[in-house]
Design a protein around this motif. Structure first.
Motif: not given
Length: 195
Positions: A10-15, A128-137, A143-148
């Motif tokens: 299986f593939a996991v798509q990460i934003a 991203d190129l798979a059309n997954i929206p930004l995980d931007g919080e 943390s310097s990396v965004s997202g929830d």
């Protein structure tokens, strides 16, 4: 058959996420604060000549989804007097850096606050190129990396320019003779009364 091996793939798509945003002049740079007003460590001596956002992967950045806004005289973002900064955005797929360059940086006001927004929601979301929206919080300073952990979230950060200071640290001017419509506590637009 009994005793056989079961194998599944299986593939996991990460934003996509933001790993850093920096506002620059020709001689200096600052990271951005997740809180408004931004603290004393988030300042440029003059208005920015560019803002750079670094992502975790190649992204599509629709027009209007990477925005720089200056606060207006009321010192409140989201009001009618905000200064929407016109500019162009380029993306380098090798470094994963998007760069916003103001159309006329010399015309930007100094001694004020700026906000940067990277859209991860709505029809104009960065994807991203798979059309997954930004995980931007924005998770600064934890943390310097965004997202929830969920796709679809806007990244928002703040910085200041010149000698403006947060309202909790600034001098407030009051002039009882000021009968103008604008009052923000500055020397130019002093409050009429203290409430």
């Amino acid at each position: 058959l009994p005793g056989g091996d079961f194998v599944a793939f299986f593939a996991v798509q990460i934003a996509p996420r933001v790993t850093g945003v920096v506002a620059r002049t020709s001689a200096s740079a600052t990271s951005l604060d997740s809180q408004f007003p931004p603290g004393s460590g988030f300042v440029l001596p003059t208005p920015p000549t560019s803002v750079e956002a670094t992502f975790t992967e190649v992204v599509n950045i629709p027009v209007g989804s990477f925005r720089l806004t200056g606060v207006g005289p009321d010192l409140v973002f989201g009001s009618a007097d905000d200064i929407q900064v016109a500019g162009t955005v380029t993306f380098n797929p090798v470094t994963l850096v998007a760069t916003f360059v103001p159309t006329n940086p010399g015309a930007l006001p100094n001694d004020t606050f700026y906000r940067v927004v990277l859209d991860g929601t709505g029809a104009n979301a960065i994807t991203d190129l798979a059309n997954i929206p930004l995980d931007g919080e924005n998770n600064e300073p934890v943390s310097s990396v965004s997202g929830d952990g969920n796709a679809g979230g806007d990244w928002v950060g703040f910085f200041r320019t010149g000698s403006i200071v947060p309202s909790s640290d600034r001098t407030i001017f009051v002039d009882v003779t000021n009968t103008g419509l604008q009052e923000n506590g500055s020397a130019q637009f002093p409050f009429n009364t203290i409430q």
